[in-house]
Design a protein around this motif. Structure first.
Motif, short mmCIF file in Angstrom:
data_model
loop_
_atom_site.label_atom_id
_atom_site.label_comp_id
_atom_site.label_asym_id
_atom_site.label_seq_id
_atom_site.Cartn_x
_atom_site.Cartn_y
_atom_site.Cartn_z
N SER A 272 0.84 -1.20 0.00
CA SER A 272 0.00 0.00 0.00
C SER A 272 0.87 1.24 0.00
N LEU B 56 1.67 3.25 -2.50
CA LEU B 56 2.40 3.61 -3.72
C LEU B 56 1.58 4.62 -4.51
N LYS C 298 -0.48 3.50 -8.75
CA LYS C 298 -1.56 2.58 -8.38
C LYS C 298 -1.65 1.38 -9.32
N GLU D 165 0.88 -0.96 -7.86
CA GLU D 165 0.36 -1.46 -6.58
C GLU D 165 -0.72 -2.51 -6.81
#
Length: 292
Positions: free
Chosen positions: A101, A103, A106, A109
């Protein structure tokens, strides 16, 4: 410094908490108390690992508050998203699914988290199928799987995550996977990305074999399957690392090459790793940002 400390305290006190936080904590505690042992036929869902993780997953306001808080902004990185468990007399499973989580990238992630979830779901489903097969054939056997993760490196530049799977039946096997992320550029690193060309393969091979021979000379309990050791084994010896060999970058910014159990040595040696000296890589590195 006093003013900065006072501002930090003020920021902390003013962090808005979600209105439903009490209910989130209450439900999580109740859920934790009720989760003990799961017969194989009853394990059908995902289990939150902790109140903190549950709060992050169920309350965007709470997660946003943490990410905005200056001290915690760089702390929320890798958490246990969910966990599969089986606790039978002869069947054991403990599968923890990590989640990255915080980052900004996205897409990266989401890609990582989907990969982690899918590979662990597959592992759990395969475990259930194997149990069903054993029960169908009235075969008595002990079967286990233990999967989890460890953050190997977490500094201002790099996040390296290790994921392991230990399968246990008549014997055990251990496999490893690694992801190393550039936290500033927010990209996933691979071994080829670090070097100017493929010459790194031969250079690393030579060094690893030198380390293997040196270890065997110093400790007769260590054995590696390499031609240079002149061992009488009817197995394929280690010749070369793969282009995308398992690796991570440790906290000292050194390249670490990892081999699974049985990959280059007998099972009792387990997973083996080799730290590659930076000086032999210096001329072929694309830069010294990651490896120094």
């Amino acid at each position: 410094m006093d003013k900065q400390l006072e501002k930090l305290r003020s920021d902390y006190k003013n962090v808005p908490l979600p209105n439903d936080l009490d209910e989130i904590v209450k439900n999580a505690i109740q859920r934790s108390k009720s989760r003990r042992r799961f017969p194989i036929k009853s394990v059908t869902g995902l289990t939150a690992a902790a109140v903190f993780v549950l709060s992050l997953n169920t309350s965007p306001t709470f997660a946003k508050s943490l990410s905005n808080f200056p001290v915690l902004r760089n702390v929320v990185k890798v958490l246990t998203f969910t966990e599969y468990t089986v606790n039978e007399p002869t069947y054991k499973a403990n599968i923890k699914v990590p989640s990255v989580s915080n980052l900004k990238n996205k897409d990266l992630e989401q890609s990582l988290n989907q990969k982690y979830l899918k590979e662990n779901q597959k592992l759990y489903e395969e475990f259930k199928k194997e149990i069903s097969s054993l029960e169908k054939n009235s075969t008595e056997a002990h079967l286990g799987v233990d999967s989890g993760y460890e953050v190997k490196t977490d500094n201002e530049d790099i996040l390296s995550i290790e994921r392991y799977v230990v399968n246990t039946a008549a014997s055990s096997s251990t496999t490893m996977k690694f992801d190393t992320i550039d936290k500033k550029k927010e990209i996933l690193l691979s071994l080829p990305i670090l070097f100017k060309d493929k010459s790194y393969i031969d250079i690393i091979n030579k060094n690893i074999k030198e380390q293997m021979i040196d270890q065997m000379n110093k400790d007769e309990g260590k054995i590696y399957w390499i031609p240079e050791a002149n061992l009488d084994y009817s197995i394929d010896p280690f010749v070369s690392i793969k282009e995308n060999q398992n690796f991570y970058i440790n906290k000292d910014y050194k390249l670490v090459i990892s081999f699974d159990k049985y990959e280059v040595a007998p099972g009792y040696m387990g997973v083996v790793e080799f730290i590659i000296p930076t000086n032999i890589l210096a001329n072929i590195l694309v830069g010294n940002h990651y490896i120094r």
